[in-house]
Every structure is written in structure tokens, then in C-alpha cells.
Design an enzyme around this catalytic site. Structure first.
Site, PDB file in Angstrom:
ATOM      1  N   ASP A 147      -5.106 -20.932  -8.803  1.00 30.51           N
ATOM      2  CA  ASP A 147      -5.035 -19.336  -8.169  1.00 30.51           C
ATOM      3  C   ASP A 147      -5.699 -18.704  -9.397  1.00 30.51           C
ATOM      4  O   ASP A 147      -5.543 -18.889 -10.630  1.00 30.51           O
ATOM      5  CB  ASP A 147      -3.641 -19.072  -7.891  1.00 30.51           C
ATOM      6  CG  ASP A 147      -3.707 -17.936  -7.139  1.00 30.51           C
ATOM      7  OD1 ASP A 147      -4.553 -17.457  -6.661  1.00 30.51           O
ATOM      8  OD2 ASP A 147      -2.575 -17.489  -6.301  1.00 30.51           O
ATOM      9  N   HIS A 148      -6.320 -17.479  -9.209  1.00 30.51           N
ATOM     10  CA  HIS A 148      -6.570 -16.441  -9.913  1.00 30.51           C
ATOM     11  C   HIS A 148      -7.366 -16.808 -11.141  1.00 30.51           C
ATOM     12  O   HIS A 148      -7.119 -16.707 -12.345  1.00 30.51           O
ATOM     13  CB  HIS A 148      -5.587 -15.714 -10.411  1.00 30.51           C
ATOM     14  CG  HIS A 148      -4.719 -14.944  -9.310  1.00 30.51           C
ATOM     15  ND1 HIS A 148      -3.721 -13.978  -9.502  1.00 30.51           N
ATOM     16  CD2 HIS A 148      -5.152 -14.980  -7.958  1.00 30.51           C
ATOM     17  CE1 HIS A 148      -3.310 -13.415  -8.264  1.00 30.51           C
ATOM     18  NE2 HIS A 148      -4.213 -13.949  -7.323  1.00 30.51           N
TER      19      HIS A 148
ATOM     20  N   ALA B 222       0.917  -2.122 -12.507  1.00 27.50           N
ATOM     21  CA  ALA B 222       0.007  -2.452 -11.647  1.00 27.50           C
ATOM     22  C   ALA B 222      -0.861  -0.984 -11.434  1.00 27.50           C
ATOM     23  O   ALA B 222       0.045  -0.202 -11.020  1.00 27.50           O
ATOM     24  CB  ALA B 222       0.679  -3.035 -10.386  1.00 27.50           C
TER      25      ALA B 222
ATOM     26  N   TYR C 176      -1.058  -9.711   4.560  1.00 32.78           N
ATOM     27  CA  TYR C 176      -1.728  -9.011   3.158  1.00 32.78           C
ATOM     28  C   TYR C 176      -2.998  -8.196   3.689  1.00 32.78           C
ATOM     29  O   TYR C 176      -3.541  -7.418   2.938  1.00 32.78           O
ATOM     30  CB  TYR C 176      -1.844 -10.038   2.255  1.00 32.78           C
ATOM     31  CG  TYR C 176      -3.127 -10.866   2.352  1.00 32.78           C
ATOM     32  CD1 TYR C 176      -4.434 -10.736   2.031  1.00 32.78           C
ATOM     33  CD2 TYR C 176      -3.042 -12.081   3.459  1.00 32.78           C
ATOM     34  CE1 TYR C 176      -5.465 -11.398   2.201  1.00 32.78           C
ATOM     35  CE2 TYR C 176      -4.128 -12.849   3.547  1.00 32.78           C
ATOM     36  CZ  TYR C 176      -5.270 -12.734   2.947  1.00 32.78           C
ATOM     37  OH  TYR C 176      -6.603 -13.174   3.235  1.00 32.78           O
TER      38      TYR C 176
END
Length: 562
Positions: free
Chosen positions: A105-106, A231, A296
Site C-alpha cells: 500500500d502507499h 492531515a 470512500y
């Protein structure tokens, strides 16, 4: 010619922008291909390529597997190839740096060539502290020690942007961070997939936020960009740093609310200095129904996959002058973000252009400065532009390069406006005259391609506690193959989605039903695509396959979580 990397094939291809003709220049052996984030990732062309200056170099980043197929141990590396113009092939690979962090991931993996004759490379946080990697320590704000640098141990390079000499070594003028000079140029990044220099010399970066606050940043040497403590901007809005890597072993990671035994920090608890974003997409207040609208896809982020600095000059697209172009995965739109005159601030909200039902992966503008090329993903979920839902896995142009040309008269049709509100989206999706899912936006034809996924109607028989498990599972198997196998694997082995084989979480009826209906983490909501009985049949199939023996999940239990 357009130079293209393909993540899963490991191929570098040149594409004729006029005819679409393709020529493979390289197919890399040994690229580790994961379901969504591993593979051939980035490419940078030397500015003097094919100019007779002995710099016919192409820089590629990709993942390799140092483990086994059953127990993978991926890392990333940057490799320099030379272009043989006579053979029209990439040859003579030289590994510049290896052992860079990679995971499932990422990984980010963007490579760009800087005006200072340096390479810049983005690495994501490998999804640590999130989703399937919830228990992994997030190292985005952890800096390397001198001992690690001396040992070429790059483990803390996760969540960083690196700056490298063209031979892969550490530049002498890289920033010293806590007394250590390394490849690290900036840190505190989540998943920085977009990286591009402007003609003003500034390095623009876009990165994915957790469920809000995608970011547009200007990268400064030695800068801390906040993740995972912050964030977006430090505003204590709709984000709380929950450090699952330090949670007790017996805590359920899906517990709502999060137990007090799990370390939790509002953004204002961070006492260091951070560089705040130029813009965020989007910041919302606490209490926003994240994940509850259509999974999402409906969360307040755009999923920025790249970034491109644009100047109109005399013959370009005047409306885009002095802006950055941001292709979006979720919205299937190109966001045009106007900048201030000095390029350091967002001059206004972005405007969405060139909207289609696709996932936009990258963008370039042709030499005429008015022809726009957008690469699309081959699969995934996006906002639904046609049909009754808000999200869809039906993409109109999967795995393609789309061309949009600005009109000769200086006018161009803008195919999308600024984002609508959630209420407006829901109202539009329920309209009786909404275009059909497979209606062609150009011809308005509703002829359905043969390969279109099937959305079943209401089932004749509901699944009850007395239903025969084998019979229900047999009904669910083809529906699983149609809607779920792409991410979770045909045998439940996982990939882009979680491993289902031998997964004890499937014993939790509410968790299973809720995840399918409303989505969970990266998993989109299927509540608008599947009826309650479909979901009950699929759930019963996965709960009783590949070593699982958890019994039926009834239609009534699905209805309860809607």
C-alpha cells in the site's frame, strides 16, 4: 512521442500521440507486481535525452520481491537505463539505489528530474496504521539515524521525498535533519503520488489524505508536512491520529468508538513545526458522515494521482494559465487549481474539467500547449456519472490514454464544474431521468457492452436461518466472482482487498454485512449495486469457503445494517 510506464506489465512504451501506435522499449524482468500499489511505478527522462550529449538516460522506479510468493518481502529501487536509438530499446540497466521501503500500500514512487540536475523520488507511508496495515508502525515522521545511513538502511524513508545525485548517492547540500544528512529532502507525507517542478523552480506535490484533506504542497528542503500527526492543516477538524501500532493486542481494530486504551491525539497536540498545504481537498467539520454515504468514493477527498504545472503563454489555454493540473482517481475529472502570481498560494478554489466515468492516473500537455492527454486506470471504483448510484466500478475507458483538444477559436467545452454537495449528489442520483450506467456520453446510446457487470434485480427467495448453506453459497459464488474477486482474489487470497481465506473476522455477521453495504477502508460500498439477498448470498459464500465455516448470513441481517 509519449513515454508510458505500465505498472503490472513492467513495460515502458512509446506512444504516437497522433495515431496511438505503440512501441515497447523495455519489459523488465523481476518486477514484483502486487494488486494495486506494487510494480513499475515511476519514470523520469533526462532533459538531454536524444540530443547527442551522451545523456540518453531514463530513470525508472519499481518494486522487487526479496521473499517468496507466499511470504513476500518487497523493496523498491531506482534504476538508470540507456536509450539505444538504433535499436530503439532501453538497455544497460544500472541500479542507483536499492532496498527502499515498499509494501502492499502507499508506495507512491514518482520520479522527477529537477532543474538542479538531481533526482527527486516520492515514497508513501506503506499504508501503515491504516486498513489492512493498521498494526504497522507509521514512520513518516521518523528520521534516519547516522548509523542507518552508514549501513544503507533506508527503513525510515517511508513517507518521505528523497533528493539524489544522478548516481544515487546523497547530495552534499541535502538538508541536515537532527544532525544527519541523508537522501531525505522532506518528510511527514502520507501517499505523495504527484511530484512536478514548475517553471518558477518550485516543487509541487499532491498527496492522498486519509478520508479528508488531500493536499497540494510546495516542497521545501527539510520541511515536515505533518503526517501522521496532522492531515491537511492543523485545525482539529475531522481527523484524529489514532496510533494503532501501540494499541493493546486484544483491542478490536474495528471498535467504534476507539477504546481509550489506544493512543489518540488531536492535531493540536503536535508541538513541532509543520509546513501547511497550499490547498486541501477538502476539509470538513467533525461529525461529517465519513464512509456512510457511498463508501470512500463519497468521502471529502478527490484522490489526486499526479500534478502538472501549466503556463498558457500565447497559444495555450488561457483559463489554465499559472495553475497546476491535478488528475483525480475518484472523480474522473481534471482539477485546475489557479495559483497566485508568485505560484505560492491557491488563488481560488479549483475547477473540475474534462469529466468522464474513469479513474484519471496522469496528465501531460502536448507541445502545442493545448492538447491534453490523460491516462486512465484499468480498474477500480469512481464516482458514477451515469445511472442511479453515487459510485461504480464500471469505467468507460479503462486502461486508456484520452485526448482532449482546446478549440481553435479559443473556446472549449468545460465538461464538469466545481464539486457538488452531498445533498445535490444524492438528489441527482435519485432522479428518474438520470442517464443510464452504460449510456455513452457522446452518442447518448444506452446499448450495453457485453462485458458489463451484471447488477441483479430483487431475488425471489430470501436467505433465512433455515436456508441450506451449500445452496446459498452456490448462488453467491458467481456473484462473488463478478463483484469481489478482482480485489479479494478468486480463491479469497486477497490482493487489493483483504485476504478472506481463513479470516476469523468473517465470523462477525455485522462486520461482514456492514462492510459490503457501506464499504470499509479502501473497499467501496456495494449497497447501491447489490440488493439485500445478493449480499446475503455473497456473504454466505465467503463465510463458508476456503477454510471458513461460519454459517449463513441472512437477508434480514443485511437489511438491519442498511
Amino acid at each position: 512521442m509519449i513515454w508510458v510506464t505500465e505498472r503490472t506489465s513492467g513495460e515502458v512504451t512509446r506512444v504516437d500521440p497522433t495515431t496511438g501506435a505503440q512501441q515497447v522499449l523495455l519489459a523488465i524482468d523481476g518486477v514484483y507486481i502486487g494488486p494495486q500499489h506494487e510494480g513499475l511505478l515511476g519514470m523520469a527522462l533526462h532533459p538531454e535525452l536524444m540530443q547527442g550529449q551522451d545523456n540518453d538516460h531514463v530513470y525508472l522506479s519499481y518494486t522487487i520481491n526479496n521473499g517468496s510468493a507466499d511470504d513476500p518481502d518487497p523493496t523498491a529501487q531506482i534504476v538508470r537505463y540507456s536509450y539505444d536509438e538504433q535499436l530503439q530499446q532501453l538497455v544497460d540497466p544500472v541500479i542507483l539505489i536499492e532496498g527502499l521501503p515498499a509494501w502492499n500500500d502507499h508506495n507512491a514512487g514518482r520520479v522527477v528530474f529537477g532543474p538542479d540536475n538531481m533526482l527527486y523520488y516520492s515514497i508513501g507511508d506503506q499504508g501503515a496504521n491504516f486498513g489492512r496495515n493498521q498494526r504497522r508502525e507509521n514512520l513518516a515522521s521518523t528520521l534516519p539515524t547516522q548509523e542507518e545511513v552508514d549501513d544503507s538502511n533506508w527503513r525510515t524513508y517511508s513517507g518521505k521525498i528523497l533528493r539524489l545525485n544522478l548516481d544515487g548517492t546523497i547530495p552534499d547540500d541535502n538538508p541536515e535533519l537532527v544532525g544527519v544528512r541523508s537522501h531525505v529532502y522532506s518528510y511527514g507525507h502520507r501517499n505523495p503520488q504527484g511530484l512536478a517542478f514548475g517553471s518558477n523552480g518550485k516543487l509541487y506535490e499532491t498527496e492522498h489524505g486519509p478520508a479528508t484533506d488531500d493536499e497540494l504542497n510546495i516542497i521545501e528542503a527539510g520541511g515536515n508536512y505533518g503526517w501522521p500527526w496532522v492531515a491537511g492543516k492543523m485545525d482539529d477538524s475531522a481527523y484524529l491520529y489514532v496510533n494503532w501500532s501501540e494499541a493493546p493486542d486484544d483491542v478490536n481494530v474495528n471498535a467504534i468508538p476507539v477504546p481509550d486504551t489506544v493512543p489518540q491525539f488531536p492535531e493540536s497536540d503536535f508541538d513541532g513545526e509543520i509546513i501547511e498545504p497550499v490547498a486541501t481537498y477538502w476539509t470538513v467539520e467533525d461529525g461529517y458522515p465519513i464512509g456512510e454515504i457511498c463508501g470512500y468514493i463519497c468521502d471529502p477527498t478527490i484522490a489526486p494521482s499526479s500534478v502538472y504545472y501549466y503556463e498558457a503563454s500565447e497559444d495555450g489555454i488561457a483559463e489554465w494559465d499559472n495553475s497546476v493540473l491535478i488528475p483525480t482517481l475518484k472523480h474522473g475529472a481534471l482539477y485546475v487549481q489557479p495559483l497566485s502570481e508568485d505560484g505560492t498560494e491557491a488563488a481560488s478554489a479549483p475547477i473540475a474539467w474534462l469529466s468522464t466515468q474513469n479513474r484519471y492516473r496522469d496528465v501531460i500537455v502536448g507541445p502545442d500547449n493545448r492538447t491534453v492527454f490523460i491516462a486512465t486506470d484499468a480498474f477500480g471504483s469512481a464516482s458514477q456519472k451515469y445511472g442511479q448510484g453515487l459510485n461504480t466500478s464500471v469505467l468507460h475507458n479503462p486502461g486508456a490514454i484520452l485526448t482532449f483538444t482546446y478549440g481553435d477559436d479559443g473556446n472549449v467545452t468545460r465538461f464538469a464544474e466545481a464539486p457538488i454537495t452531498v445533498d445535490e449528489a444524492q438528489l441527482a442520483s435519485s432522479s428518474t431521468d438520470a442517464p443510464q450506467e452504460w449510456e455513452d456520453p457522446a452518442t447518448r446510446s444506452d446499448e450495453r457492452p457485453e462485458s458489463a457487470a451484471v447488477t441483479t434485480g430483487e431475488a425471489d427467495v430470501s436467505v433465512t436461518e433455515d436456508s441450506n448453506i451449500a445452496e446459498v453459497a452456490a448462488l453467491g459464488a458467481p456473484k462473488y466472482a463478478d463483484s469481489c474477486a478482482m480485489c479479494h482474489g478468486p480463491a479469497g487470497g486477497g490482493g487489493a482487498g483483504a485476504v478472506l481465506a481463513g479470516n476469523k473476522q468473517l465470523d462477525d455477521i455485522q462486520f461482514v454485512a456492514n462492510s459490503i453495504v457501506h464499504g470499509f477502508g479502501y473497499m467501496p460500498s456495494f449497497g447501491s449495486q447489490l440488493n439485500d439477498n445478493d449480499i446475503a448470498e455473497i456473504s454466505t459464500f465467503i463465510r463458508n469457503s476456503w477454510g471458513n465455516e461460519f454459517g449463513v448470513l441472512t437477508t434480514e441481517q443485511v437489511q438491519t445494517v442498511r
